[in-house]
Design a protein around this motif. Structure first.
Motif, PDB file in Angstrom:
ATOM      1  N   THR A  38       1.062  -0.887   0.045  1.00 21.51           N
ATOM      2  CA  THR A  38       0.362   0.170  -0.035  1.00 21.51           C
ATOM      3  C   THR A  38       0.954   1.495   0.294  1.00 21.51           C
ATOM      4  N   GLY A  39       1.731   1.236   0.679  1.00 22.37           N
ATOM      5  CA  GLY A  39       2.605   2.157   0.531  1.00 22.37           C
ATOM      6  C   GLY A  39       3.755   3.247  -0.435  1.00 22.37           C
ATOM      7  N   LYS A  40       3.755   1.770  -1.449  1.00 18.25           N
ATOM      8  CA  LYS A  40       5.058   1.445  -2.762  1.00 18.25           C
ATOM      9  C   LYS A  40       3.710   2.026  -2.930  1.00 18.25           C
ATOM     10  N   LEU A  41       2.202   1.809  -3.030  1.00 16.16           N
ATOM     11  CA  LEU A  41       1.562   1.812  -4.396  1.00 16.16           C
ATOM     12  C   LEU A  41       1.644   4.006  -3.949  1.00 16.16           C
ATOM     13  N   ARG A  42       0.986   4.233  -2.884  1.00 11.47           N
ATOM     14  CA  ARG A  42       0.749   5.332  -2.548  1.00 11.47           C
ATOM     15  C   ARG A  42       1.835   6.008  -2.952  1.00 11.47           C
ATOM     16  N   ALA A  43       3.082   5.785  -3.161  1.00 10.57           N
ATOM     17  CA  ALA A  43       4.030   6.521  -3.688  1.00 10.57           C
ATOM     18  C   ALA A  43       4.601   6.902  -4.929  1.00 10.57           C
ATOM     19  N   MET A  44       4.227   5.017  -5.608  1.00 10.74           N
ATOM     20  CA  MET A  44       3.872   5.822  -7.021  1.00 10.74           C
ATOM     21  C   MET A  44       2.811   6.542  -7.569  1.00 10.74           C
ATOM     22  N   LEU A  45       1.540   6.597  -6.318  1.00 13.15           N
ATOM     23  CA  LEU A  45       0.843   7.705  -7.240  1.00 13.15           C
ATOM     24  C   LEU A  45       1.156   8.404  -6.981  1.00 13.15           C
ATOM     25  N   GLN A  46       1.884   9.329  -5.970  1.00 17.52           N
ATOM     26  CA  GLN A  46       2.216  10.641  -5.878  1.00 17.52           C
ATOM     27  C   GLN A  46       3.052  11.141  -6.846  1.00 17.52           C
ATOM     28  N   THR A  47       4.094  10.232  -7.314  1.00 16.70           N
ATOM     29  CA  THR A  47       4.863  10.488  -8.288  1.00 16.70           C
ATOM     30  C   THR A  47       4.319  11.029  -8.901  1.00 16.70           C
ATOM     31  N   ALA A  48       3.318   9.731  -9.602  1.00 17.68           N
ATOM     32  CA  ALA A  48       2.712  10.570 -11.003  1.00 17.68           C
ATOM     33  C   ALA A  48       1.804  11.944 -10.902  1.00 17.68           C
ATOM     34  N   ASP A  49       1.591  11.595 -10.055  1.00 18.87           N
ATOM     35  CA  ASP A  49       0.503  13.014 -10.181  1.00 18.87           C
ATOM     36  C   ASP A  49       1.961  13.830  -9.995  1.00 18.87           C
ATOM     37  N   GLU A  50       2.823  14.392  -9.325  1.00 18.67           N
ATOM     38  CA  GLU A  50       4.164  14.884  -9.618  1.00 18.67           C
ATOM     39  C   GLU A  50       4.502  15.454 -11.210  1.00 18.67           C
ATOM     40  N   GLN A  51       4.583  13.873 -11.541  1.00 20.40           N
ATOM     41  CA  GLN A  51       5.144  14.560 -12.935  1.00 20.40           C
ATOM     42  C   GLN A  51       4.177  14.973 -14.121  1.00 20.40           C
ATOM     43  N   VAL A  52       3.110  14.024 -13.612  1.00 24.41           N
ATOM     44  CA  VAL A  52       1.600  14.834 -14.541  1.00 24.41           C
ATOM     45  C   VAL A  52       1.293  16.276 -14.680  1.00 24.41           C
ATOM     46  N   ARG A  53       1.120  16.513 -13.024  1.00 26.24           N
ATOM     47  CA  ARG A  53       1.915  18.477 -12.822  1.00 26.24           C
ATOM     48  C   ARG A  53       2.923  19.036 -13.394  1.00 26.24           C
ATOM     49  N   SER A  54       3.614  18.482 -13.894  1.00 27.33           N
ATOM     50  CA  SER A  54       4.651  19.267 -14.244  1.00 27.33           C
ATOM     51  C   SER A  54       4.888  19.231 -15.710  1.00 27.33           C
ATOM     52  N   LEU A  55       4.293  18.092 -16.143  1.00 29.49           N
ATOM     53  CA  LEU A  55       3.924  18.118 -17.292  1.00 29.49           C
ATOM     54  C   LEU A  55       2.714  18.886 -18.303  1.00 29.49           C
ATOM     55  N   LYS A  56       1.927  18.834 -17.350  1.00 28.42           N
ATOM     56  CA  LYS A  56       0.691  19.860 -17.635  1.00 28.42           C
ATOM     57  C   LYS A  56       1.240  21.287 -17.373  1.00 28.42           C
ATOM     58  N   LYS A  57       2.185  21.643 -17.335  1.00 34.39           N
ATOM     59  CA  LYS A  57       2.169  22.915 -16.333  1.00 34.39           C
ATOM     60  C   LYS A  57       3.539  23.202 -18.113  1.00 34.39           C
ATOM     61  N   GLN A  58       3.892  22.115 -18.041  1.00 36.54           N
ATOM     62  CA  GLN A  58       5.106  22.804 -19.457  1.00 36.54           C
ATOM     63  C   GLN A  58       4.381  22.562 -21.173  1.00 36.54           C
ATOM     64  N   SER A  59       3.499  21.623 -20.886  1.00 32.59           N
ATOM     65  CA  SER A  59       2.480  21.605 -22.047  1.00 32.59           C
ATOM     66  C   SER A  59       2.070  22.722 -22.120  1.00 32.59           C
ATOM     67  N   THR A  60       0.972  23.852 -20.431  1.00 29.81           N
ATOM     68  CA  THR A  60       0.557  24.868 -21.006  1.00 29.81           C
ATOM     69  C   THR A  60       1.218  25.954 -21.258  1.00 29.81           C
ATOM     70  N   PHE A  61       2.257  25.659 -20.920  1.00 31.10           N
ATOM     71  CA  PHE A  61       3.900  27.056 -21.441  1.00 31.10           C
ATOM     72  C   PHE A  61       3.821  26.910 -22.864  1.00 31.10           C
ATOM     73  N   LEU A  62       4.226  25.752 -23.349  1.00 30.97           N
ATOM     74  CA  LEU A  62       4.923  25.194 -24.966  1.00 30.97           C
ATOM     75  C   LEU A  62       3.975  26.112 -25.947  1.00 30.97           C
ATOM     76  N   ALA A  63       2.274  25.334 -25.009  1.00 34.62           N
ATOM     77  CA  ALA A  63       0.567  25.938 -25.683  1.00 34.62           C
ATOM     78  C   ALA A  63       0.777  27.472 -25.925  1.00 34.62           C
ATOM     79  N   GLN A  64       0.893  28.143 -24.918  1.00 29.64           N
ATOM     80  CA  GLN A  64       1.137  29.486 -24.904  1.00 29.64           C
ATOM     81  C   GLN A  64       1.675  29.680 -26.504  1.00 29.64           C
ATOM     82  N   LEU A  65       2.947  29.437 -26.205  1.00 24.04           N
ATOM     83  CA  LEU A  65       4.602  30.073 -27.224  1.00 24.04           C
ATOM     84  C   LEU A  65       3.854  29.817 -28.117  1.00 24.04           C
ATOM     85  N   ALA A  66       3.244  28.475 -28.460  1.00 20.34           N
ATOM     86  CA  ALA A  66       3.261  28.574 -29.923  1.00 20.34           C
ATOM     87  C   ALA A  66       1.708  28.938 -30.328  1.00 20.34           C
TER      88      ALA A  66
END
Length: 694
Positions: free
Chosen positions: A317-345
């Motif tokens: 359970t702890g390992k799955l929770r850690a993986m979920l948190q890491t995935a959320d952080e990655q999604v948040r980072s990629l979303k921010k990067q995607s937003t910036f690139l979309a605005q730039l484009a």
């Protein structure tokens, strides 16, 4: 009652001095036949079809029990071993019983005791002392019956303390009932736990669905695997299974590393690589290679092995929770990067359009001054004609707006287009319309940098744009607020006065009474002349409202935690759209709209009332002064919403590509492109040389 009769008979014999043999016969009758009468009255029977448990119970009770009978003088004990040999006496007792009671009484006794089953000396099995759950519970298996028999045979009876008092202990029946109740409680608990797990999973899925709805569709589109409308009944089970296996393999890899299971760790990592290699870019089971089933089997075997060695609920359970948190952080980072690139484009001019502007500019300045003039300049200040205001630095976009309006106008000669651009694109805009005159319509191009009255001493936004704080906000990459500020409000277009010129229409066109303001990302599909006949009822601005959804109300754009905003505006007031606006310039001057705009713009110098942009100050400036137009005049969302009904688009007078996916960009949605490209002549020499094509 029979006992009392017996006692009275004994007393009579003693008192009357009867013979001893008669007394002995009566005493034997009382000790032997009276209990048998009691047993028969209670429904004693021997059923040869009874199971082994009932037979054992009867045998134990017949062989080991002692009956106690209290008389006024003594206790009489009779062994059941002796009673077993008196079958003829039992028959005699039955005959005596029938002679004592009528057939009706015997039938009543039999009916009332039929449900009790075999007779038991244990009062805990009597009807009044038995729980409903015990009476209704049926033991189905022979193993349970044998267990019950063994428990009954080996159980201890009530024991007597040294003081002669009786101490009650748990009987075999009570023990067995308690065990069955515990099993039922455990089974029920497991059912409740399973139900709780299902409810928890359902809540997590619903929470994920709600989060998916909040995703910025302007950047990521409308698609999400959590959305109900995207559910696929015929899902690709093998791909999903392989992905789930990879996730669990990663979990067990972490546990194997934690517990120093080197061999298992290497095996898991090898299987992960194999599965990922097989998955590749596959999106359906049909894309998978033939070896996919072998990989599924091999991974399943390794996971089973890992589960036996490593599974621990808390650790997993702890390992799955850690993986979920890491995935959320990655999604948040990629979303921010995607937003910036979309605005730039979205805000970058494509090479083809930049090429077109440069070629037109060069050719314009090669023209003689005489050839740079447009015809019909006398119409520019005629208030009886239909005047349009268009502020743009995009030559191709401006040409589509003008072409679409003229092609759908009933009388193009009555339409006058006022174009304002910046110094960089002034020559290109002039050259394009000199080469491609709009038929009988009138057109005029101006340079915003030549408006000498538009300076920082008069215009608050210009003064703010020149301030050090604003320059730091826009141009310093490591600004502490750069990460928290919404990127779309840091758009370079807000540095251009072309975006703020809409608040100075009376100063730009002092001789006009009404003017229709158009954005450069719209196309006109119908004749717009009826708009000049719409009665604005004393309002300054005629616009289509956009409050069909809650996020298009005032509280979306303005900071209602600020007391100035909270005191003066209603957070639920309906917003409206820029892009096609009919302005009554007479009422504008009468109500000093530009002065209202200046007041609020000065108050927002530190961007505490609203973020940068022109819609929030427009909502404030024209608050209570906007007349709602019919929605068919102006349909929005073609630059971000992929689900606009085709019927609504085709019935609209003006369609608006507001959003990041402009039609001249590669980001554009292909389903909406034909509405825009139909007004472009792609075989034009300048377009061909700049590689502009559909």
């Amino acid at each position: 009652m029979g006992l009392k009769r017996g006692l009275s008979g004994v007393n009579r014999i003693r008192g009357g001095g009867g013979s001893r043999s008669a007394a002995l016969v009566i005493l034997v009758f009382l000790c032997v036949f009276a209990p048998l009468v009691f047993f028969v009255g209670r429904g004693v029977y021997i059923d040869s079809s009874n199971d082994y448990a009932n037979a054992s119970v009867k045998q134990v009770r017949l062989e080991n029990s002692l009956f106690r009978f209290n008389t006024s003088q003594a206790m009489v004990f009779v062994s059941l071993d002796w009673l077993q040999s008196l079958d003829w006496r039992e028959r005699l007792a039955m005959q005596s019983l029938r002679s004592l009671f009528s057939k009706e009484v015997l039938d009543v006794i039999t009916a009332s005791t039929a449900h009790l089953g075999p007779f038991s000396l244990d009062s805990s099995l009597k009807k009044n002392n038995s729980s409903p759950s015990w009476r209704e519970l049926e033991v189905d298996t022979q193993q349970e019956n044998q267990t019950a028999s063994s428990s009954i045979v080996n159980a201890k009876r009530d024991t007597t303390s040294e003081g002669g008092s009786h101490q009650k202990v748990e009987t075999p029946e009570m023990l067995y009932r308690r065990q069955l109740r515990e099993k039922r409680r455990e089974r029920r608990a497991n059912e409740l736990v399973q139900q709780h797990n299902d409810d928890t999973i359902l809540k997590l899925e619903n929470a994920a669905i709600e989060r998916s709805k909040s995703v910025d569709s302007a950047v990521l589109g409308k698609y999400s695997i959590w959305r109900r409308e995207n559910e696929n009944d015929n899902s690709d089970s093998n791909i999903r299974l392989m992905r789930d296996q990879v996730i669990m393999a990663r979990v067990y890899s972490g546990l194997a590393k934690l517990k120093n299971k080197t061999d298992l760790l290497q095996e898991l990592q090898a299987r992960i690589k194999d599965s990922q290699r097989v998955l590749g870019e596959s999106t359906t089971d049909a894309d998978l290679p033939r070896s996919a089933h072998d990989k599924l089997r091999d991974m399943g075997q390794v996971l089973a092995k890992a589960k036996m060695q490593l599974y621990d609920c808390k650790l997993v359970t702890g390992k799955l929770r850690a993986m979920l948190q890491t995935a959320d952080e990655q999604v948040r980072s990629l979303k921010k990067q995607s937003t910036f690139l979309a605005q730039l484009a979205a805000k970058t001019i494509p090479n083809a359009i930049h090429c077109l502007s440069m070629r037109l500019t060069i050719d314009y300045y090669l023209l003689s001054p005489v050839k740079r003039k447009f015809p019909r300049t006398e119409n520019l200040e005629n208030p009886n004609l239909y005047h349009y205001a268009l502020f743009s630095d995009n030559v191709l976009a401006a040409s589509v707006v003008v072409n679409s309006a003229i092609m759908n106008a009933k009388d193009p000669s009555k339409h006058v287009f006022h174009l304002v651009t910046d110094k960089l694109n002034f020559g290109a805009m002039n050259m394009w319309f000199l080469l491609n005159p709009p038929g009988k319509a009138t057109i005029h191009v101006e340079n915003v940098d030549e408006f000498k009255w538009l300076n920082s001493s008069y215009c608050p936004v210009l003064r703010q744009l020149e301030s050090a704080a604003m320059k730091e906000f826009y141009f310093k990459a490591d600004h502490p607020t750069s990460g928290s500020s919404n990127l779309k409000y840091r758009n370079p277009k807000y540095l251009s006065m072309l975006n703020h010129l809409r608040f100075y229409l009376p100063e730009v066109y002092p001789k006009l009474n009404k003017i229709l303001f158009l954005d450069d990302d719209i196309i006109v599909q119908k004749d717009l002349t009826p708009l000049w006949e719409v009665n604005l009822n004393g309002k300054v601005n005629g616009a289509v409202e956009t409050c069909g959804e809650s996020f298009h109300r005032f509280d979306k754009y303005l900071n209602f935690s600020n007391p100035h905003i909270a005191r003066n505006f209603n957070p639920n007031a309906c917003g409206w759209a820029y892009g096609m606006n009919m302005f009554d310039l007479k009422e504008w001057k009468k109500r000093d709209i530009t002065g209202i705009y200046h007041k609020w713009q000065n108050m927002n110098e530190n961007r505490t009332l609203w973020k940068l942009g022109t819609l929030p100050p427009g909502l404030i400036t024209f608050y209570g002064l906007t007349h709602p137009l019919n929605k068919a005049w102006h349909v929005l969302g073609l630059g971000y919403n992929p689900s606009i009904a085709k019927k609504d688009i085709e019935n609209a007078a003006v369609v608006h590509y507001n959003g990041n996916m402009k039609p001249w960009l590669e980001l554009a949605m292909s389903k909406y492109l034909p509405y825009w490209t139909k007004y472009i002549q792609f075989d034009h020499p300048y377009l061909r040389r700049c590689n502009l094509h559909e």
